[in-house]
Design a protein around this motif. Sequence first.
Motif, PDB file in Angstrom:
ATOM      1  N   VAL A   1      14.156  -4.476   2.537  1.00  0.00           N
ATOM      2  CA  VAL A   1      15.140  -4.853   1.530  1.00  0.00           C
ATOM      3  C   VAL A   1      16.408  -4.043   1.733  1.00  0.00           C
ATOM      4  CG1 VAL A   1      15.620  -5.007  -0.947  1.00  0.00           C
ATOM      5  CG2 VAL A   1      13.283  -5.303  -0.122  1.00  0.00           C
ATOM      6  N   GLU A   2      17.544  -4.728   1.715  1.00  0.00           N
ATOM      7  CA  GLU A   2      18.838  -4.044   1.763  1.00  0.00           C
ATOM      8  C   GLU A   2      19.409  -4.042   0.354  1.00  0.00           C
ATOM      9  OE1 GLU A   2      22.065  -4.814   4.910  1.00  0.00           O
ATOM     10  OE2 GLU A   2      20.557  -6.390   5.170  1.00  0.00           O
ATOM     11  N   PHE A   3      20.047  -2.951  -0.022  1.00  0.00           N
ATOM     12  CA  PHE A   3      20.610  -2.887  -1.369  1.00  0.00           C
ATOM     13  C   PHE A   3      22.091  -3.240  -1.393  1.00  0.00           C
ATOM     14  CE2 PHE A   3      17.378   0.587  -2.703  1.00  0.00           C
ATOM     15  CZ  PHE A   3      16.441  -0.395  -2.964  1.00  0.00           C
ATOM     16  N   GLU A   4      22.513  -3.751  -2.503  1.00  0.00           N
ATOM     17  CA  GLU A   4      23.937  -3.985  -2.750  1.00  0.00           C
ATOM     18  C   GLU A   4      24.607  -2.632  -3.019  1.00  0.00           C
ATOM     19  OE1 GLU A   4      25.309  -7.214  -2.927  1.00  0.00           O
ATOM     20  OE2 GLU A   4      27.243  -6.200  -3.014  1.00  0.00           O
ATOM     21  N   ARG A   5      23.916  -1.810  -3.770  1.00  0.00           N
ATOM     22  CA  ARG A   5      24.337  -0.437  -4.065  1.00  0.00           C
ATOM     23  C   ARG A   5      23.041   0.353  -4.199  1.00  0.00           C
ATOM     24  NH1 ARG A   5      25.022  -3.685  -8.579  1.00  0.00           N
ATOM     25  NH2 ARG A   5      23.204  -3.428  -9.879  1.00  0.00           N
ATOM     26  N   SER A   6      23.125   1.655  -4.117  1.00  0.00           N
ATOM     27  CA  SER A   6      21.874   2.396  -4.169  1.00  0.00           C
ATOM     28  C   SER A   6      21.184   2.167  -5.506  1.00  0.00           C
ATOM     29  CB  SER A   6      22.134   3.880  -3.939  1.00  0.00           C
ATOM     30  OG  SER A   6      23.006   4.362  -4.928  1.00  0.00           O
ATOM     31  N   THR A   7      19.856   1.997  -5.455  1.00  0.00           N
ATOM     32  CA  THR A   7      19.082   1.604  -6.630  1.00  0.00           C
ATOM     33  C   THR A   7      17.827   2.448  -6.704  1.00  0.00           C
ATOM     34  OG1 THR A   7      19.872  -0.634  -6.234  1.00  0.00           O
ATOM     35  CG2 THR A   7      18.121  -0.393  -7.841  1.00  0.00           C
ATOM     36  N   PRO A   8      17.950   3.670  -7.230  1.00  0.00           N
ATOM     37  CA  PRO A   8      16.801   4.584  -7.207  1.00  0.00           C
ATOM     38  C   PRO A   8      15.606   4.084  -8.033  1.00  0.00           C
ATOM     39  CG  PRO A   8      18.608   5.478  -8.525  1.00  0.00           C
ATOM     40  CD  PRO A   8      19.147   4.300  -7.808  1.00  0.00           C
ATOM     41  N   TYR A   9      15.824   3.140  -8.925  1.00  0.00           N
ATOM     42  CA  TYR A   9      14.721   2.667  -9.784  1.00  0.00           C
ATOM     43  C   TYR A   9      14.124   1.364  -9.270  1.00  0.00           C
ATOM     44  CZ  TYR A   9      18.569  -0.210 -11.424  1.00  0.00           C
ATOM     45  OH  TYR A   9      19.619  -1.070 -11.459  1.00  0.00           O
ATOM     46  N   PHE A  10      14.362   1.035  -7.997  1.00  0.00           N
ATOM     47  CA  PHE A  10      13.922  -0.260  -7.473  1.00  0.00           C
ATOM     48  C   PHE A  10      12.400  -0.429  -7.544  1.00  0.00           C
ATOM     49  CE2 PHE A  10      13.285  -3.524  -4.134  1.00  0.00           C
ATOM     50  CZ  PHE A  10      14.127  -4.493  -4.649  1.00  0.00           C
ATOM     51  N   ASP A  11      11.659   0.693  -7.412  1.00  0.00           N
ATOM     52  CA  ASP A  11      10.195   0.602  -7.486  1.00  0.00           C
ATOM     53  C   ASP A  11       9.749   0.064  -8.849  1.00  0.00           C
ATOM     54  OD1 ASP A  11      11.223   2.857  -8.643  1.00  0.00           O
ATOM     55  OD2 ASP A  11       9.631   4.205  -7.991  1.00  0.00           O
ATOM     56  N   LYS A  12      10.499   0.419  -9.910  1.00  0.00           N
ATOM     57  CA  LYS A  12      10.133  -0.080 -11.233  1.00  0.00           C
ATOM     58  C   LYS A  12      10.504  -1.553 -11.391  1.00  0.00           C
ATOM     59  CE  LYS A  12      10.627   4.500 -13.067  1.00  0.00           C
ATOM     60  NZ  LYS A  12      11.676   5.489 -13.327  1.00  0.00           N
ATOM     61  N   LEU A  13      11.565  -1.937 -10.718  1.00  0.00           N
ATOM     62  CA  LEU A  13      11.973  -3.339 -10.807  1.00  0.00           C
ATOM     63  C   LEU A  13      10.945  -4.272 -10.179  1.00  0.00           C
ATOM     64  CD1 LEU A  13      15.791  -3.443  -9.959  1.00  0.00           C
ATOM     65  CD2 LEU A  13      14.695  -3.730 -12.173  1.00  0.00           C
TER      66      LEU A  13
ATOM     67  N   TRP B   1      16.601  -5.746 -28.756  1.00  0.00           N
ATOM     68  CA  TRP B   1      16.523  -5.725 -27.296  1.00  0.00           C
ATOM     69  C   TRP B   1      15.167  -5.192 -26.865  1.00  0.00           C
ATOM     70  CZ3 TRP B   1      19.111  -8.144 -23.779  1.00  0.00           C
ATOM     71  CH2 TRP B   1      18.990  -7.772 -22.434  1.00  0.00           C
ATOM     72  N   GLY B   2      14.539  -5.898 -25.940  1.00  0.00           N
ATOM     73  CA  GLY B   2      13.264  -5.440 -25.404  1.00  0.00           C
ATOM     74  C   GLY B   2      13.444  -5.081 -23.942  1.00  0.00           C
ATOM     75  N   PRO B   3      12.660  -4.128 -23.434  1.00  0.00           N
ATOM     76  CA  PRO B   3      12.844  -3.641 -22.066  1.00  0.00           C
ATOM     77  C   PRO B   3      12.283  -4.605 -21.028  1.00  0.00           C
ATOM     78  CG  PRO B   3      10.949  -2.605 -23.066  1.00  0.00           C
ATOM     79  CD  PRO B   3      11.557  -3.474 -24.129  1.00  0.00           C
ATOM     80  N   ASP B   4      12.872  -4.592 -19.830  1.00  0.00           N
ATOM     81  CA  ASP B   4      12.340  -5.361 -18.716  1.00  0.00           C
ATOM     82  C   ASP B   4      11.572  -4.478 -17.741  1.00  0.00           C
ATOM     83  OD1 ASP B   4      13.360  -7.802 -19.554  1.00  0.00           O
ATOM     84  OD2 ASP B   4      15.304  -7.404 -18.660  1.00  0.00           O
ATOM     85  N   TYR B   5      11.996  -3.231 -17.610  1.00  0.00           N
ATOM     86  CA  TYR B   5      11.334  -2.339 -16.655  1.00  0.00           C
ATOM     87  C   TYR B   5      11.296  -0.932 -17.225  1.00  0.00           C
ATOM     88  CZ  TYR B   5      16.316  -2.179 -15.499  1.00  0.00           C
ATOM     89  OH  TYR B   5      17.672  -2.110 -15.577  1.00  0.00           O
ATOM     90  N   PHE B   6      10.427  -0.106 -16.662  1.00  0.00           N
ATOM     91  CA  PHE B   6      10.144   1.199 -17.242  1.00  0.00           C
ATOM     92  C   PHE B   6      11.182   2.227 -16.816  1.00  0.00           C
ATOM     93  CE2 PHE B   6       6.236   2.499 -19.499  1.00  0.00           C
ATOM     94  CZ  PHE B   6       6.721   3.702 -19.975  1.00  0.00           C
ATOM     95  N   ASP B   7      12.419   2.016 -17.200  1.00  0.00           N
ATOM     96  CA  ASP B   7      13.465   2.962 -16.830  1.00  0.00           C
ATOM     97  C   ASP B   7      14.528   2.939 -17.912  1.00  0.00           C
ATOM     98  OD1 ASP B   7      14.582   4.551 -14.308  1.00  0.00           O
ATOM     99  OD2 ASP B   7      16.243   3.516 -15.292  1.00  0.00           O
TER     100      ASP B   7
ATOM    101  N   GLU C   1       0.825  -1.200   0.000  1.00  0.00           N
ATOM    102  CA  GLU C   1       0.000   0.000   0.000  1.00  0.00           C
ATOM    103  C   GLU C   1       0.861   1.253   0.000  1.00  0.00           C
ATOM    104  OE1 GLU C   1      -2.492   0.001   3.395  1.00  0.00           O
ATOM    105  OE2 GLU C   1      -0.875  -0.429   4.803  1.00  0.00           O
ATOM    106  N   ARG C   2       2.079   1.149   0.540  1.00  0.00           N
ATOM    107  CA  ARG C   2       3.028   2.237   0.410  1.00  0.00           C
ATOM    108  C   ARG C   2       4.432   1.666   0.515  1.00  0.00           C
ATOM    109  NH1 ARG C   2       4.430   4.158   5.757  1.00  0.00           N
ATOM    110  NH2 ARG C   2       3.326   2.859   7.250  1.00  0.00           N
ATOM    111  N   TRP C   3       5.409   2.461   0.117  1.00  0.00           N
ATOM    112  CA  TRP C   3       6.797   2.003   0.162  1.00  0.00           C
ATOM    113  C   TRP C   3       7.718   3.189   0.298  1.00  0.00           C
ATOM    114  CZ3 TRP C   3       3.578   1.813  -4.051  1.00  0.00           C
ATOM    115  CH2 TRP C   3       3.926   2.620  -5.137  1.00  0.00           C
ATOM    116  N   GLU C   4       8.954   2.848   0.637  1.00  0.00           N
ATOM    117  CA  GLU C   4       9.949   3.889   0.846  1.00  0.00           C
ATOM    118  C   GLU C   4      11.254   3.359   0.268  1.00  0.00           C
ATOM    119  OE1 GLU C   4      10.397   5.805   4.929  1.00  0.00           O
ATOM    120  OE2 GLU C   4      12.169   4.538   4.769  1.00  0.00           O
ATOM    121  N   ILE C   5      11.829   4.144  -0.653  1.00  0.00           N
ATOM    122  CA  ILE C   5      13.103   3.701  -1.221  1.00  0.00           C
ATOM    123  C   ILE C   5      14.195   4.640  -0.752  1.00  0.00           C
ATOM    124  CG2 ILE C   5      14.380   3.363  -3.361  1.00  0.00           C
ATOM    125  CD1 ILE C   5      11.871   2.270  -4.532  1.00  0.00           C
TER     126      ILE C   5
END
Lengths: 311, 573
Positions: free
Chosen positions: B196-208, B470-476, B115-119
């Motif tokens: 979720v912990e990141f390996e490196r910062s991932t600002p597009y994680f919501d799209k993933l 090549w086709g996209p996997d996520y909207f980024d 219902e909500r998330w925080e990245i």
Amino acid sequence: MWIYVLKRLLQGIVTVWFIATATFFAMHNVPGDPLLNDRAVSEAIRINLEAKYGLDQPIGTQYLIYLGNLVQGDFGISFTQENREVNDIIREHFPISAILGVLAVVFAAAGGILFGALTAIYRNRLPDYIIMLLVILGISVPSFVIAALSQLTLVTLNSAVGATILPVAGWGTILHMLVPALVLGLGTMAYLTRLMRSSMLEVVNSDFVRTAKAKGVPPARIFTKHQLRNAILPVITVLGPSIAAITTGGFVVELVFAIPGLGRYFVQAVQQLDYTVIMGTTVFYGAFLVFMVILVDLLYGFIDPRVKLEK
Amino acid sequence: MQDASSTEAGTTMDTDSNFATSAGKQLGLYALYALFGLSVLIYVLSVAAGSSGGSVSGGAINIERNSITIVLTEEPPQLDSTRSTDAVSFIVLAHAMEGLIAYDDNDQLTPGVAERWEIRDDGATFWIREGAKWSDGQPVTAYDFEFAWRRVLDPATASEYSFILYPIKNAELVNRGDLPKEMIGVRALSDRVLEVEFERSTPYFDKLVAFNTYYPLREDFFESTNGRYGADADMLLSNGPYVVTEWIHGSSMLWKKNPYYWNDQKGFLDEIVTAYITHDVNAKLNLFKDGQIVETSLIAPMLPTAMEQRWQIDRFMDGSLFFLEFNHRENRITGNWNFRRALQLAQDPSELVYKVLKEASYLPAQSLFPVWIQGIKEAFRKEYPAPEHKIDVERAREHLELARQELGLEEFPPIILLSGDSPLSLLAGEYYQELYKQNLGLELRIDAQIFKQRLAKMTSGEFDIVMAGWGPDYFDALTFGDLFASWNLNNRGHYRSEEMDRLVSIGRSELDPEKRMDAFGDIQQLIHEDVVIIPMYERGISFVVDPRLKGFKRRSVGPDVDYSYAFIDTTED
């Protein structure tokens, strides 16, 4: 007779083994890698995938494992449809191909014999010309053209009437089968017509027919007993292989009419290098073909009194 | 069998025509027998067919049942979301499953199970909504995601899409088998909080997390299927708007509305029947014409028919980009920059698209980044226009001459152009062959291969130029942007550049959206300057939909066809 049957069956098994072996090695030598996909995978995943399908073993070992499974009737799991066993694929889809094939063969045989006899009776007259022209069309026009054309005709017909008289594609009821079966059998029907015609014409001029006529046997009886029965033998000879050919060769028709038969898997497996499905369907079809040939040879013994099944 | 006609000629021989008449009559009789026999046989077979499976549909739209009928191009190969990789399985799963975040009917991110998330810089937190339920009525919990993601990364699963989870901490190491799977940086803090912990910062994680491989999986159900999860209708547990209730393999499926689904803005239809499986485009068109299916794609030769029928033709970009990819390995002629530059200058993608391929919905490609990619505020290509390109044969020849001298060649050997075996690839291949012969005097040798073999040759580097896509996997933008990083396994031409690696690193981890997009703008420029690829076209698809069906969606990213927002409009006739 039983010794003969046994002998033929043993020969058949050797033939199937040969098919299996040849397919196995041919398949592994086809260029391309069945495990490669759009998205590249890391070495670790690659190794796991190879282990899953036993591709990490040397080819000789793979072959022995494969033969061992084959004897137990286990073809393994499909590469592309990873949740399905090849046995299930054959069991679920072959009956559909078989039903379609049987209907197509019956269409082909009935049509071929009737039209062939008809052209022979009316040789060099109008019916002969018309039918032979159609026969040439039937033999030379590829089945995907006929399939597409007949489907288009159905659409036009349905829209002209304003209701679905015959379904355009799909599977489930007898109405779904009629047109695909006819399309599937058309080539064979044309071939059989020609065969029946030439074989009739040969018989018509034979001595026993002349004798029968001289004895005053009624024409209808001569036609049935002396002409038809003798002329039909070559047709029966090719019928066995054509049953197998029709049942296995329905790929295009199955595709166009969206029929869930085995032909689709047979062809797509090769395109996708789905090893287990290639092996499964090829060996299955091979065995089927061998069996049909044996069956026809046995039938011959009953139909043709000159053939004795001794050796 | 006895004849009906008599022979009036007695002992003398019949005339031919007399014989023909009676034989013909006899034959007619046999024809009747045959017809009768056939009818009996047909009846028997129809009974047999009834038991061997198949489904009969009631037309494209059934208003009474609130149901529609659709066609699938193939049997869904893998409905275990942790392992599926293909478009058809993605389509089925997009209706049967829901991830933490989803796409709405406007291609914008919208809350799904979360219902909500925080990245954050170093991780993300997702709060699971209370009403999210599985199709057996049990609640969807954070543990279901934890279980699913661990399974994806478990090396034994051998999931081909596991790389898409690599932004999660330790994911790659676990996936390689170097760490136990408990070390993955994902943890359910409670039923309703996923950390979720990141390996490196991932600002597009919501799209993933909107992607297929991130869907949940419930452990107890999964275990109960004994390794057959996703193999049959009753081996699949859903949490999306629809449930697969019937599945006759290779033939048909029935998706019913999921009674436990929480979102009343999705899943308006009671039933979706996939009554047909075929990839024959003509067969699909015929089914559509006959009113049996609600939607079908059109290829160029069908457009006149469609216009004659006065159908409303829609089109969309399916997301894929096609390009000539060079083999940058050292010993190759195509490793030479002047050579690549010459090939780039001697061609014009508009000519390929408008004069050769003639597919109305295709776009000439100008960049690695397709037109539909989003930038900071508006379209990426508006904010960062594609590099200017004009065909210039004169300059192309100069570069070619330079390349010849640098490579120390008398003349160029034939260049291998690896291509697919579809009619369209062959057409494009022949076009380039002719083009480069005329403009540059180069001989291109086309090596047309089936898909798996083309991939094998791309991977091992047996080509000079390959027609790739090549086709996209996520909207980024990153879904295209990282393609030519040195560590990307899909970089099959082995392009290596420190500058590229630096830019991709910014693109995947920079938190400031402007700096991040700038990096993609630079990548776009670098691809052009260094001639990493020559863009060919962006693929578009024309299609028609039954006018009574509204809210139907085709997407560039995610499931190609999406009925989850579709409904039947009963107001007009």
